[in-house]
Design an enzyme around this catalytic site. Structure first.
Site, PDB file in Angstrom:
ATOM      1  N   LYS A 131     -69.607 -26.770   5.409  1.00 32.74           N
ATOM      2  CA  LYS A 131     -69.045 -26.695   5.878  1.00 32.74           C
ATOM      3  C   LYS A 131     -67.802 -26.031   5.894  1.00 32.74           C
ATOM      4  O   LYS A 131     -67.234 -26.100   4.302  1.00 32.74           O
ATOM      5  CB  LYS A 131     -68.490 -28.346   6.657  1.00 32.74           C
ATOM      6  N   TYR A 166     -37.041 -15.119  -0.444  1.00 34.34           N
ATOM      7  CA  TYR A 166     -36.449 -15.225   1.404  1.00 34.34           C
ATOM      8  C   TYR A 166     -35.630 -16.639   0.463  1.00 34.34           C
ATOM      9  O   TYR A 166     -36.089 -17.901  -0.313  1.00 34.34           O
ATOM     10  CB  TYR A 166     -37.611 -16.102   2.118  1.00 34.34           C
TER      11      TYR A 166
HETATM   12  C1  LIG Z   1     -67.038 -33.579   3.442  1.00 36.25           C
HETATM   13  C2  LIG Z   1     -67.799 -34.056   3.682  1.00 36.25           C
HETATM   14  C3  LIG Z   1     -68.788 -34.217   2.509  1.00 36.25           C
HETATM   15  C4  LIG Z   1     -69.118 -33.570   1.195  1.00 36.25           C
HETATM   16  O1  LIG Z   1     -67.212 -34.477   0.795  1.00 36.25           O
HETATM   17  P1  LIG Z   1     -67.179 -34.242  -0.993  1.00 36.25           P
HETATM   18  O2  LIG Z   1     -66.456 -34.452  -1.198  1.00 36.25           O
HETATM   19  O3  LIG Z   1     -66.664 -32.664  -0.785  1.00 36.25           O
HETATM   20  O4  LIG Z   1     -68.421 -34.111  -1.285  1.00 36.25           O
HETATM   21  C5  LIG Z   1     -70.154 -35.213   2.382  1.00 36.25           C
HETATM   22  N1  LIG Z   1     -70.047 -36.243   3.848  1.00 36.25           N
HETATM   23  C6  LIG Z   1     -69.344 -35.948   4.714  1.00 36.25           C
HETATM   24  C7  LIG Z   1     -69.448 -36.713   5.915  1.00 36.25           C
HETATM   25  C8  LIG Z   1     -68.250 -34.765   4.747  1.00 36.25           C
HETATM   26  O5  LIG Z   1     -67.470 -34.830   5.536  1.00 36.25           O
END
Ligand SMILES: *Cc1c(COP(=O)(O)O)cnc(C)c1O
Length: 394
Positions: free
Chosen positions: A49, A281
């Site tokens: 993702k 800044y």
């Molecule tokens: C992002 C996500 C994962 C992966 O999580 P990690 O901690 O990066 O391994 C697994 N399941 C769901 C539902 C997620 O949203």
């Protein structure tokens, strides 16, 4: 895209780049293999993702498949469809839905869809009817995270309705799944409690007549530290990219993992300045004596956290330097303390650590955040440069 390795651009036609995120696909493949070895009786879903946590979804998905990820996972349906468009044909689950879909496109693309409530089940059923296909549905139970997922009180209704639609040939329930709240805090009491609720949800699903192909709960920290959570499939994201889920879990190297992304930029200016000179800044840094400053041409628009003003580490000229003053949108400054570097020298913000450079975990600490946020926020203005794309050379 240009190959780039070990601090040297390869190829005579490589264009100069202000900054780059070098993505080591051999490291990613080795991480997938290391994670599979930690969960030897389970399949592995590589979570890709958010553009593979900023690393680039398509090349990372391909590399994960090569290393044996039999599943991929995305949050949104659009992310899943993009993988299909890029030619991925394996099992793929997406879980973050809002009313309106695109259910039909995803069902037709043979993607498994997650359903957490009756509204979503109704929309999947309508879409399956409309396109004459059997949808692959994974029902998600909220075992205690308190985020997405069906509350236990509504679970009997959801499982019974899903079973009825299954009997009509509209869908197949391929999975029953859940997600942990505190898997990154080993020993947290919620872990056992969530596993118990999950067990009850599986029993209830069985009573409803469902026979899911995969049961899964484990994210990266659970895959690394909670073997009883592995079930049929582990859903690993951050660990695939060689970043630790949390300091409590340990370092990536404790688990044979290697950071996949190296973020580097070429120094844009080096100059002598007198004592008492304000830097960036707000003048939050004042030179303590006559010194040299180097300009690093990346800023918060590139994902360098502004919260790391005055604290972010950079390897430059063989030493760690610290961001002097504020991180600006496109650039920040480091005080070389009298050392000299050349314009065009490479500043490494983070990498796997072999060359003594800081890691993603170092930046997370400096910015008061987690490694996940450091890598996912690297901006689109930073080109991703893929190295070790050829799996045959592993
Ligand atoms: C992002 C996500 C994962 C992966 O999580 P990690 O901690 O990066 O391994 C697994 N399941 C769901 C539902 C997620 O949203």
């Amino acid at each position: 895209m240009t190959a780039y390795a070990g601090g040297e651009r390869t190829g005579p036609t490589a264009p100069p780049m202000r900054a780059r995120a070098v993505v080591d696909l051999a490291a990613l493949r080795a991480n997938v293999r290391a994670l599979r070895a930690r969960a030897p009786r389970s399949e592995l879903m590589a979570v890709v993702k958010s553009d593979a946590y900023g690393h680039g979804a398509v090349p990372c998905a391909r590399a994960a498949r090569q290393a044996g990820a039999s599943w991929l996972g995305t949050a949104t349906p659009q992310e899943a469809l993009a993988l299909r468009e890029a030619g991925d044909t394996g099992r793929l689950l997406c879980w973050l839905w809002t009313p309106g879909g695109p259910w039909r496109e995803v069902i037709e693309a043979d993607v498994d869809v997650s359903v957490s409530g009756m509204w979503a089940l109704r929309e999947v059923i309508d879409a399956a009817r409309a396109c004459g296909r059997t949808a692959r549905v994974q029902l998600k139970i909220d075992t205690g995270l308190g985020r997405n997922g069906c509350p236990p009180a509504a679970w009997p209704e959801l499982t019974a309705a899903a079973r009825a639609a299954e009997a009509e040939g509209l869908l197949t329930v391929t999975g029953i799944w859940s997600h942990f709240a505190c898997a990154d805090e080993p020993g947290h009491p919620s872990i056992k409690a969530q596993l118990a609720v999950y067990g009850e949800a599986l029993e209830e699903a069985g009573r409803a007549g469902l026979e899911p192909e995969v049961r899964h709960m484990a994210n990266s920290p659970a895959a690394l530290t909670i073997p009883e959570s592995h079930f049929d499939l582990v859903r690993t994201g951050i660990a695939v990219y060689g970043v630790s889920p949390s300091p409590e879990i340990g370092l990536p190297s404790d688990f044979g993992l290697r950071q996949v992304m190296t973020l580097a930029a070429d120094i844009a200016l080096v100059k002598r300045v007198p004592p008492g000179h304000g830097v960036s800044y707000g003048h939050y840094y004042i030179t303590p004596g006559e010194t040299t400053l180097a300009l690093v041409p990346v800023g918060y628009a590139d994902g360098v956290p502004r919260h790391a003003s005055g604290s972010g580490p950079v390897l430059l000229g063989g030493k760690w330097r610290t961001v002097a003053g504020r991180v600006a949108m496109d650039q920040f400054v480091v005080d070389l303390g009298g050392d000299l570097v050349e314009v065009g020298d490479e500043a490494v913000l983070f990498g796997p650590g072999d060359r003594g450079e800081p890691t993603v975990e170092d930046w997370a600490r400096a910015a008061g955040t987690i490694g996940y946020e450091i890598v996912t926020r690297i901006g689109t203005r930073v080109p991703r440069v893929y190295v070790h794309e050829d799996a045959l050379q592993d």
